[in-house]
Design a protein around this motif. Structure first.
Motif, PDB file in Angstrom:
ATOM      1  N   UNK A  40      62.562  28.480  54.146  1.00 47.09           N
ATOM      2  CA  UNK A  40      61.345  27.772  54.562  1.00 47.09           C
ATOM      3  C   UNK A  40      60.663  27.109  53.370  1.00 47.09           C
ATOM      4  N   UNK A  41      60.677  27.807  52.239  1.00 47.55           N
ATOM      5  CA  UNK A  41      59.959  27.301  51.070  1.00 47.55           C
ATOM      6  C   UNK A  41      60.741  26.243  50.308  1.00 47.55           C
ATOM      7  N   UNK A  42      62.047  26.469  50.143  1.00 46.56           N
ATOM      8  CA  UNK A  42      62.819  25.632  49.231  1.00 46.56           C
ATOM      9  C   UNK A  42      64.074  25.014  49.831  1.00 46.56           C
ATOM     10  N   UNK A  43      64.320  25.225  51.124  1.00 49.02           N
ATOM     11  CA  UNK A  43      65.483  24.627  51.768  1.00 49.02           C
ATOM     12  C   UNK A  43      66.726  25.488  51.655  1.00 49.02           C
ATOM     13  N   UNK A  44      67.740  25.136  52.438  1.00 51.19           N
ATOM     14  CA  UNK A  44      68.947  25.942  52.516  1.00 51.19           C
ATOM     15  C   UNK A  44      69.709  25.991  51.195  1.00 51.19           C
ATOM     16  N   UNK A  45      69.637  24.934  50.394  1.00 57.87           N
ATOM     17  CA  UNK A  45      70.376  24.936  49.138  1.00 57.87           C
ATOM     18  C   UNK A  45      69.887  26.027  48.190  1.00 57.87           C
ATOM     19  N   UNK A  46      68.664  26.501  48.415  1.00 56.09           N
ATOM     20  CA  UNK A  46      68.110  27.558  47.562  1.00 56.09           C
ATOM     21  C   UNK A  46      68.542  28.946  48.002  1.00 56.09           C
ATOM     22  N   UNK A  47      69.125  29.063  49.196  1.00 57.02           N
ATOM     23  CA  UNK A  47      69.507  30.366  49.728  1.00 57.02           C
ATOM     24  C   UNK A  47      70.852  30.785  49.143  1.00 57.02           C
ATOM     25  N   UNK A  48      70.833  31.811  48.330  1.00 53.46           N
ATOM     26  CA  UNK A  48      72.048  32.400  47.779  1.00 53.46           C
ATOM     27  C   UNK A  48      71.876  33.911  47.826  1.00 53.46           C
ATOM     28  N   UNK A  49      72.971  34.622  47.744  1.00 58.58           N
ATOM     29  CA  UNK A  49      72.876  36.069  47.746  1.00 58.58           C
ATOM     30  C   UNK A  49      72.053  36.540  46.540  1.00 58.58           C
ATOM     31  N   UNK A  50      72.215  35.880  45.413  1.00 57.76           N
ATOM     32  CA  UNK A  50      71.452  36.244  44.210  1.00 57.76           C
ATOM     33  C   UNK A  50      69.946  36.043  44.434  1.00 57.76           C
ATOM     34  N   UNK A  51      69.584  34.882  45.016  1.00 57.29           N
ATOM     35  CA  UNK A  51      68.159  34.589  45.225  1.00 57.29           C
ATOM     36  C   UNK A  51      67.549  35.551  46.239  1.00 57.29           C
ATOM     37  N   UNK A  52      68.278  35.836  47.307  1.00 57.45           N
ATOM     38  CA  UNK A  52      67.751  36.750  48.326  1.00 57.45           C
ATOM     39  C   UNK A  52      67.622  38.152  47.753  1.00 57.45           C
ATOM     40  N   UNK A  53      68.607  38.579  46.964  1.00 57.67           N
ATOM     41  CA  UNK A  53      68.532  39.894  46.340  1.00 57.67           C
ATOM     42  C   UNK A  53      67.303  39.998  45.439  1.00 57.67           C
ATOM     43  N   UNK A  54      67.052  38.947  44.662  1.00 57.95           N
ATOM     44  CA  UNK A  54      65.878  38.938  43.793  1.00 57.95           C
ATOM     45  C   UNK A  54      64.591  38.973  44.610  1.00 57.95           C
ATOM     46  N   UNK A  55      64.606  38.308  45.751  1.00 58.50           N
ATOM     47  CA  UNK A  55      63.418  38.253  46.614  1.00 58.50           C
ATOM     48  C   UNK A  55      63.014  39.639  47.101  1.00 58.50           C
ATOM     49  N   UNK A  56      63.996  40.493  47.392  1.00 58.63           N
ATOM     50  CA  UNK A  56      63.668  41.828  47.896  1.00 58.63           C
ATOM     51  C   UNK A  56      63.754  42.902  46.811  1.00 58.63           C
ATOM     52  N   UNK A  57      64.195  42.492  45.614  1.00 61.83           N
ATOM     53  CA  UNK A  57      64.194  43.424  44.505  1.00 61.83           C
ATOM     54  C   UNK A  57      65.382  44.347  44.420  1.00 61.83           C
ATOM     55  N   UNK A  58      66.579  43.835  44.742  1.00 55.55           N
ATOM     56  CA  UNK A  58      67.782  44.662  44.601  1.00 55.55           C
ATOM     57  C   UNK A  58      68.845  43.866  43.863  1.00 55.55           C
ATOM     58  N   UNK A  79      69.680  33.615  64.170  1.00 55.48           N
ATOM     59  CA  UNK A  79      69.259  34.480  65.266  1.00 55.48           C
ATOM     60  C   UNK A  79      67.810  34.926  65.093  1.00 55.48           C
ATOM     61  N   UNK A  80      67.380  35.110  63.851  1.00 53.92           N
ATOM     62  CA  UNK A  80      65.981  35.456  63.607  1.00 53.92           C
ATOM     63  C   UNK A  80      65.062  34.346  64.105  1.00 53.92           C
ATOM     64  N   UNK A  81      65.450  33.097  63.850  1.00 59.19           N
ATOM     65  CA  UNK A  81      64.663  31.974  64.350  1.00 59.19           C
ATOM     66  C   UNK A  81      64.651  31.948  65.875  1.00 59.19           C
ATOM     67  N   UNK A  82      65.795  32.284  66.488  1.00 54.50           N
ATOM     68  CA  UNK A  82      65.862  32.329  67.953  1.00 54.50           C
ATOM     69  C   UNK A  82      64.925  33.387  68.520  1.00 54.50           C
ATOM     70  N   UNK A 112      59.059  24.634  62.071  1.00 53.49           N
ATOM     71  CA  UNK A 112      58.750  25.738  61.155  1.00 53.49           C
ATOM     72  C   UNK A 112      59.938  26.083  60.274  1.00 53.49           C
ATOM     73  N   UNK A 113      61.139  25.914  60.821  1.00 57.48           N
ATOM     74  CA  UNK A 113      62.365  26.282  60.112  1.00 57.48           C
ATOM     75  C   UNK A 113      63.371  25.126  60.192  1.00 57.48           C
ATOM     76  N   UNK A 114      63.131  24.020  59.516  1.00 56.95           N
ATOM     77  CA  UNK A 114      64.017  22.849  59.660  1.00 56.95           C
ATOM     78  C   UNK A 114      65.453  23.110  59.238  1.00 56.95           C
ATOM     79  N   UNK A 115      65.701  24.120  58.434  1.00 57.48           N
ATOM     80  CA  UNK A 115      67.053  24.453  57.988  1.00 57.48           C
ATOM     81  C   UNK A 115      67.950  24.883  59.146  1.00 57.48           C
ATOM     82  N   UNK A 116      67.353  25.299  60.277  1.00 58.01           N
ATOM     83  CA  UNK A 116      68.160  25.709  61.427  1.00 58.01           C
ATOM     84  C   UNK A 116      69.033  24.554  61.904  1.00 58.01           C
ATOM     85  N   UNK A 117      68.519  23.341  61.831  1.00 56.02           N
ATOM     86  CA  UNK A 117      69.285  22.170  62.273  1.00 56.02           C
ATOM     87  C   UNK A 117      70.588  22.061  61.492  1.00 56.02           C
ATOM     88  N   UNK A 118      70.526  22.355  60.223  1.00 53.16           N
ATOM     89  CA  UNK A 118      71.707  22.277  59.368  1.00 53.16           C
ATOM     90  C   UNK A 118      72.704  23.396  59.668  1.00 53.16           C
TER      91      UNK A 118
END
Length: 238
Positions: A40-58, A79-82, A112-118
């Motif tokens: 939502x904040x930075x687009x799908x290109x920003x979504x990586x396992x590393x970035x998500x792990x850092x987001x939750x602190x693991x 599915x979360x968006x659904x 709210x979640x334009x990345x879903x289209x992609x």
């Protein structure tokens, strides 16, 4: 390939976390919520396992104990968006009105979640929330005298139409944010250019259309509703 399952897997059929050990520090829902925040904040290109792990602190590798593949993460995100559809409103008895309501909800979710289209594909259409959504739509269509397969086509066509409309709305909004002047100024200049072209006599049919309807800005909400009504009517008009 190393690390790949020998057979296809469905993320929904997997336990929340593989392996032994202490109680998991995170849930799948925590991970998906973090991925959605990043997208939502930075687009799908920003979504990586590393970035998500850092987001939750693991650690990144720890994340694979919960979500084995990035493709699985994408499926969980869609599915979360659904899950944001409000399915508490039961069928009204007017299937067109019900499906138009669904379409408006879909439009809001996609904005709210334009990345879903992609990400959206038929392969991601059978998660728990997506199944509840499909069941709701079929309940709304229960009195429509069409085969079940055609009803599924209707739902898919509505979703596809909404995604096309929203993709255009998002592109226009992004373009407007990059202009050094107001959107109104931009449209005024473009409208004047268009009228000069139509006045030259090269495009008589276009000129006739604009002479009848004008070049005033369209009501986006009304155009959206009218488009969806025509899509719905196409399924019952010979």
């Amino acid at each position: 390939m190393a690390g790949r399952a020998a057979e296809p897997e469905v993320i929904w059929a997997r336990p929340e976390r593989t392996g032994r050990g202490p109680k998991p520090a995170y849930s799948r829902a925590d991970i998906v919520a973090a991925a959605v925040r990043v997208a939502d904040a930075d687009g799908m290109d920003a979504v990586s396992m590393r970035r998500v792990a850092a987001e939750i602190g693991c650690g990144t590798m720890s994340l694979y104990n919960y979500v084995p593949r990035k493709e699985d993460l994408y499926e969980l995100m869609v599915d979360a968006a659904s899950g944001e559809y409000d399915l508490s409103r039961g069928p009204s008895g007017d299937w067109r009105a019900d499906m138009l309501h669904v379409a408006r909800e879909a439009r809001g979710i996609l904005h709210r979640h334009p990345w879903v289209i992609r990400l959206m594909t038929t392969g991601y259409a059978f998660g728990p929330n997506a199944l509840r959504f499909l069941e709701h739509c079929l309940e709304c269509l229960k009195d429509l005298d069409l085969p079940g397969g055609v009803k599924m086509e209707l739902i898919a066509t509505v979703n596809g139409t909404v995604m096309t409309v929203v993709a255009n709305e998002i592109a226009l909004a992004e373009r407007a944010r990059g202009l050094p002047w107001s959107e109104e100024q931009e449209q005024a200049v473009r409208g004047a250019y268009l009228m000069r072209q139509l006045a030259g006599g090269q495009f008589p049919r276009l000129a006739a259309v604009f002479a009848e309807s004008g070049v005033e800005p369209l009501d986006a909400e009304e155009v959206f509703s009218r488009t969806l009504r025509r899509v719905l009517d196409s399924f019952v008009t010979p």
